[in-house]
Design an enzyme around this catalytic site. Structure first.
Site, PDB file in Angstrom:
ATOM      1  N   ARG A  29      -2.312  -6.470   8.568  1.00 27.06           N
ATOM      2  CA  ARG A  29      -2.576  -5.413   7.576  1.00 27.06           C
ATOM      3  C   ARG A  29      -4.220  -5.431   7.493  1.00 27.06           C
ATOM      4  O   ARG A  29      -4.833  -6.608   7.448  1.00 27.06           O
ATOM      5  CB  ARG A  29      -2.071  -5.935   6.338  1.00 27.06           C
ATOM      6  CG  ARG A  29      -0.357  -5.556   6.103  1.00 27.06           C
ATOM      7  CD  ARG A  29      -0.459  -3.854   6.067  1.00 27.06           C
ATOM      8  NE  ARG A  29       0.950  -3.430   5.850  1.00 27.06           N
ATOM      9  CZ  ARG A  29       1.878  -3.271   6.735  1.00 27.06           C
ATOM     10  NH1 ARG A  29       1.370  -3.046   8.098  1.00 27.06           N
ATOM     11  NH2 ARG A  29       3.103  -2.656   6.749  1.00 27.06           N
ATOM     12  N   HIS A  85      -3.579   2.225  13.770  1.00 23.88           N
ATOM     13  CA  HIS A  85      -2.237   1.520  13.214  1.00 23.88           C
ATOM     14  C   HIS A  85      -1.094   1.965  14.133  1.00 23.88           C
ATOM     15  O   HIS A  85      -0.124   2.803  13.606  1.00 23.88           O
ATOM     16  CB  HIS A  85      -2.030   1.773  11.767  1.00 23.88           C
ATOM     17  CG  HIS A  85      -1.124   0.784  11.032  1.00 23.88           C
ATOM     18  ND1 HIS A  85      -1.186   0.637   9.745  1.00 23.88           N
ATOM     19  CD2 HIS A  85      -0.043   0.324  11.538  1.00 23.88           C
ATOM     20  CE1 HIS A  85      -0.107  -0.150   9.380  1.00 23.88           C
ATOM     21  NE2 HIS A  85       0.361  -0.326  10.511  1.00 23.88           N
ATOM     22  N   GLU A 122      -6.998   2.727   5.096  1.00 21.29           N
ATOM     23  CA  GLU A 122      -6.469   3.708   6.182  1.00 21.29           C
ATOM     24  C   GLU A 122      -6.440   5.065   5.592  1.00 21.29           C
ATOM     25  O   GLU A 122      -5.874   4.912   4.542  1.00 21.29           O
ATOM     26  CB  GLU A 122      -5.386   3.202   7.120  1.00 21.29           C
ATOM     27  CG  GLU A 122      -5.518   1.897   7.638  1.00 21.29           C
ATOM     28  CD  GLU A 122      -4.151   1.191   8.127  1.00 21.29           C
ATOM     29  OE1 GLU A 122      -3.366   1.733   8.203  1.00 21.29           O
ATOM     30  OE2 GLU A 122      -4.346   0.060   8.827  1.00 21.29           O
TER      31      GLU A 122
HETATM   32  C1  8YV Z   1       4.324   1.185  10.587  1.00 18.57           C
HETATM   33  C2  8YV Z   1       4.049  -1.393  10.088  1.00 18.57           C
HETATM   34  O1  8YV Z   1       2.953   1.729  10.916  1.00 18.57           O
HETATM   35  O2  8YV Z   1       6.315  -1.999  10.247  1.00 18.57           O
HETATM   36  C3  8YV Z   1       5.119  -2.145   9.508  1.00 18.57           C
HETATM   37  O3  8YV Z   1       4.946  -2.992   8.574  1.00 18.57           O
HETATM   38  O4  8YV Z   1       2.958  -1.391   9.719  1.00 18.57           O
HETATM   39  C4  8YV Z   1       4.283  -0.085  10.835  1.00 18.57           C
HETATM   40  O5  8YV Z   1       5.490  -0.466  11.788  1.00 18.57           O
HETATM   41  C5  8YV Z   1       4.555   1.300   9.097  1.00 18.57           C
HETATM   42  O6  8YV Z   1       5.636   0.995   8.755  1.00 18.57           O
HETATM   43  C6  8YV Z   1       4.618   2.945   8.844  1.00 18.57           C
HETATM   44  O7  8YV Z   1       5.070   3.380   7.692  1.00 18.57           O
END
Ligand code: 8YV
Length: 320
Positions: free
Chosen positions: A231, A278, A260
């Protein structure tokens, strides 16, 4: 029919899968979302959420007295206070497992792209610069020790891949894992000191905010490389920019950012940084599997009273 709320658009597979089994309220489609929410709120029993839709505010939960379950898209769920939800008797689910290999694959790609300057080499060819001379020699993965900051399921999937590359691996996590052959370091600084590459793959949220700070970057050192697939919040972004500008570290590969989709111009301007939007889990196949798990969690809860992948904070509700 059971009524489910979705506040912002989610993948079509989730929308269609939920609409086929429940009364799905797509809040963003209403011109007056406040009025729409007031009308339906008392009947909402399930909430489909996602990091992309932003935090699930306590004020929203206050308005949903019949809410039983929040099914979140993504493995990270720092946008939901799952402990506070459990206090209200609300279960939270996420989508673990189905994205581990995809994110690990992408991490290896970003690692190699960053070390071998592959995006820069692509830009070099496209710009017609090859005719004027060879592309500059790049750094290498060879001879580097990799530090995994975070050693959950995705961290371990990355370690399995790295083992095939024949590079030494060490890790930091909250607790040592006796079942792995890799060296454990009790702090991020201690791990960075023995690493030439630091890969951040740990949950977001308050507990890990800015865990990669100026001290960790200094410990990584002038030949060090940071890869962040966790993150944006886990890295002190201004400290990272300063470290890259001042040569405190060599390079960075970043899939995630603090605000982001905003990416600081200072990072965009740097040649020793590879930037991704991302996309760690963002293949058609894996996003479909994640979406299906959101649907399946809600279906399983309302059909059988059992969520498939509850987060650990919700376990106390299920063990009663
Ligand atoms: C996705 C993520 O970008 O699973 C996660 O925690 O960061 C990613 O797979 C995200 O969930 C999109 O909503």
């Amino acid at each position: 029919m059971t009524e489910i709320l979705m506040c912002a658009p989610m993948p079509p597979l989730v929308i269609d899968g939920l609409a086929a089994r429940f009364t799905l309220h797509k809040l963003w489609e209403h011109a007056d979302t406040e009025a729409a929410l007031s009308a339906i709120a008392p009947r909402i029993r399930g909430l489909a959420a996602s990091t992309l839709a932003g935090p699930v505010a306590p004020a929203l939960l206050d308005r949903l007295p019949a809410l039983e379950i929040i099914a979140s898209f993504g493995v990270g769920y720092e946008h939901v206070d799952a402990g506070a939800a459990a206090d209200r008797g609300i279960i939270v689910t996420n989508t673990p497992g189905v994205l581990d290999d995809e994110v690990a694959d992408c991490t290896i790609g970003l690692l190699l792209a960053t070390l071998r300057c592959l995006p820069q080499a692509d830009r070099f060819v496209r710009a017609g610069l090859w005719r004027d001379g060879a592309f500059p020699l790049s750094p290498s993965l060879r001879g580097r020790r990799i530090g995994l900051l975070g050693f959950g399921n995705i961290g371990q999937a990355i370690a399995r891949r790295l083992a095939g590359f024949g590079v030494p691996i060490a890790y930091h996590a909250r607790h040592p894992r006796p079942d792995t052959p890799y060296d454990y370091y009790p702090t991020p600084v201690a791990l960075a000191e023995v690493s030439d590459v630091l890969i951040a793959i740990l949950p977001g949220g308050d507990a890990t905010r800015h865990i990669v700070n100026a001290d960790v970057l200094a410990a990584l050192g002038a030949d060090g490389v940071l890869i962040n697939v966790a993150r944006g919040s886990v890295v002190d972004q201004p400290a990272l920019i300063a470290a890259l500008q001042q040569g405190t570290i060599l390079a960075a590969g970043l899939d995630v950012f603090e605000e982001e989709p905003e990416v600081p111009q200072a990072l965009i301007d740097m040649e020793n940084v590879v930037l991704l939007p991302h996309v760690g889990s963002a293949s058609e196949r894996t996003r479909a599997a994640m979406g299906q798990l959101v649907v399946d969690n809600l279906v399983s809860w309302f059909a059988e009273g059992r969520p498939i992948t509850p987060v650990f904070e919700s376990e106390r509700l299920l063990n009663r």
